[in-house]
Design an enzyme around this catalytic site. Structure first.
Site, short mmCIF file in Angstrom:
data_model
loop_
_atom_site.label_atom_id
_atom_site.label_comp_id
_atom_site.label_asym_id
_atom_site.label_seq_id
_atom_site.Cartn_x
_atom_site.Cartn_y
_atom_site.Cartn_z
N HIS A 23 0.62 -1.12 0.13
CA HIS A 23 -0.17 -0.16 -0.27
C HIS A 23 0.51 1.49 -0.23
O HIS A 23 0.56 2.03 -0.76
CB HIS A 23 -1.15 0.05 1.28
CG HIS A 23 -2.07 -0.97 1.72
ND1 HIS A 23 -1.71 -1.73 2.47
CD2 HIS A 23 -2.68 -1.07 0.65
CE1 HIS A 23 -3.07 -2.59 2.53
NE2 HIS A 23 -3.86 -2.19 1.10
N LYS A 47 -16.35 -8.18 4.72
CA LYS A 47 -15.79 -8.95 6.25
C LYS A 47 -15.58 -7.81 7.39
O LYS A 47 -15.47 -6.61 7.09
CB LYS A 47 -14.41 -9.17 6.91
CG LYS A 47 -13.69 -8.03 4.65
CD LYS A 47 -12.68 -9.06 4.61
CE LYS A 47 -12.19 -7.85 3.07
NZ LYS A 47 -10.71 -7.76 2.35
N ARG A 96 -1.94 -5.54 -8.12
CA ARG A 96 -0.10 -6.93 -8.22
C ARG A 96 -0.63 -8.08 -9.66
O ARG A 96 -0.16 -7.96 -10.02
CB ARG A 96 -0.98 -7.22 -7.22
CG ARG A 96 -0.36 -6.80 -5.77
CD ARG A 96 -1.18 -7.22 -4.12
NE ARG A 96 -2.50 -7.51 -4.48
CZ ARG A 96 -3.59 -7.43 -3.12
NH1 ARG A 96 -2.84 -8.05 -2.44
NH2 ARG A 96 -4.86 -7.43 -3.39
N SER A 134 -3.02 -7.56 2.85
CA SER A 134 -3.41 -7.70 4.30
C SER A 134 -3.55 -8.61 4.90
O SER A 134 -3.14 -9.14 5.84
CB SER A 134 -4.66 -6.45 4.50
OG SER A 134 -4.14 -4.94 4.03
P1 ADP Z 1 -9.82 -3.17 -0.63
O1 ADP Z 1 -10.95 -3.68 0.46
O2 ADP Z 1 -10.29 -1.79 -1.34
O3 ADP Z 1 -9.35 -4.26 -1.82
P2 ADP Z 1 -7.74 -3.16 0.55
O4 ADP Z 1 -6.98 -2.45 1.81
O5 ADP Z 1 -7.20 -4.46 0.57
O6 ADP Z 1 -8.82 -2.78 0.20
O7 ADP Z 1 -6.65 -2.90 -0.64
C1 ADP Z 1 -6.90 -1.78 -1.44
C2 ADP Z 1 -5.94 -0.74 -2.91
O8 ADP Z 1 -4.61 -1.40 -2.58
C3 ADP Z 1 -6.03 -2.42 -3.76
O9 ADP Z 1 -6.50 -1.81 -5.57
C4 ADP Z 1 -4.93 -3.05 -3.30
O10 ADP Z 1 -5.48 -3.85 -4.96
C5 ADP Z 1 -4.20 -2.72 -3.72
N1 ADP Z 1 -3.34 -3.03 -2.52
C6 ADP Z 1 -3.39 -4.07 -1.68
N2 ADP Z 1 -2.09 -5.07 -1.55
C7 ADP Z 1 -1.47 -4.14 -2.51
C8 ADP Z 1 -0.01 -4.61 -3.23
N3 ADP Z 1 1.03 -5.07 -1.74
N4 ADP Z 1 0.71 -4.10 -3.79
C9 ADP Z 1 -0.01 -2.82 -4.66
N5 ADP Z 1 -1.35 -2.88 -4.39
C10 ADP Z 1 -1.68 -3.57 -3.02
#
Ligand code: ADP
Length: 174
Positions: A23, A47, A96, A134
């Site tokens: 992130h 969730k 990703r 995450s």
């Molecule tokens: P959501 O519940 O909205 O998917 P996340 O916190 O899981 O929220 O992810 C927010 C954004 O960050 C999404 O676009 C996700 O694809 C991106 N993201 C999550 N992990 C990574 C990572 N390791 N590298 C790049 N982008 C990421």
């Protein structure tokens, strides 16, 4: 007359439960492209989050404190309403692997339908974060593994404390 370019404010929405180095990599890339980036922290719809929203917001704030163009806010309601309210012109999402693609594509189409003047921009992280999520960080922390190379350094302790608290609550049946 030259057309005014409108890429000024970007919103990066997500659950950040917890924020990872993936992130942070995306926030840093966005902050190099836009004069202002708002990280919008949401409660995931499906969730139950591990970390309460106000703590997640504080953690993201700590993690991005070195980036003057970045602010962090709570996201409630529809993302496009938040984007409009802040006069933003772009939504940032991270991509990703191909596995992200279908969901992200669907969201981008839907947001375009709801708000055609806003573009969704996809940024890809450094290769080392391509498999970082995450959910993985949570699993590793629950199993007692080291998460210090997976999440921003200023929030490692905060995340571990949140896990400890959660474990205690689960044991107490809360
Ligand atoms: P959501 O519940 O909205 O998917 P996340 O916190 O899981 O929220 O992810 C927010 C954004 O960050 C999404 O676009 C996700 O694809 C991106 N993201 C999550 N992990 C990574 C990572 N390791 N590298 C790049 N982008 C990421």
């Amino acid at each position: 007359m030259e057309k005014q370019k409108s890429l000024t404010i970007a919103v990066y929405p997500g659950s950040f439960d917890p924020m990872t180095l993936g992130h942070l990599d995306i926030v840093e890339r966005a902050s190099r492209l836009f004069p202002k980036v708002i990280v919008a922290v949401a409660d995931p719809l499906q969730k139950r989050p591990l970390i309460p929203i106000d703590e997640r917001i504080e953690m993201v704030r700590k993690a991005v404190a070195h980036l003057p163009e970045v602010t962090v806010e709570k996201l409630t309601g529809l993302l496009v309403d938040f984007v409009r309210k802040h006069n933003a012109s772009a939504i940032i999402r991270g991509l990703r692997a191909v596995s992200d693609f279908e969901y992200e594509f669907k969201m981008a189409w839907m947001n375009r339908r709801l708000c055609p003047e806003v573009e969704t921009l996809f940024l890809i992280p450094s290769e080392e974060y391509a498999y970082l999520a995450s959910s993985l960080v949570k699993e590793i922390a629950f199993l007692g593994g080291d998460i210090s190379n997976l999440v921003p350094q200023p929030i490692v302790e905060d995340i571990l404390q949140a896990f400890q608290r959660k474990l205690k609550e689960d044991k107490a049946g809360i």
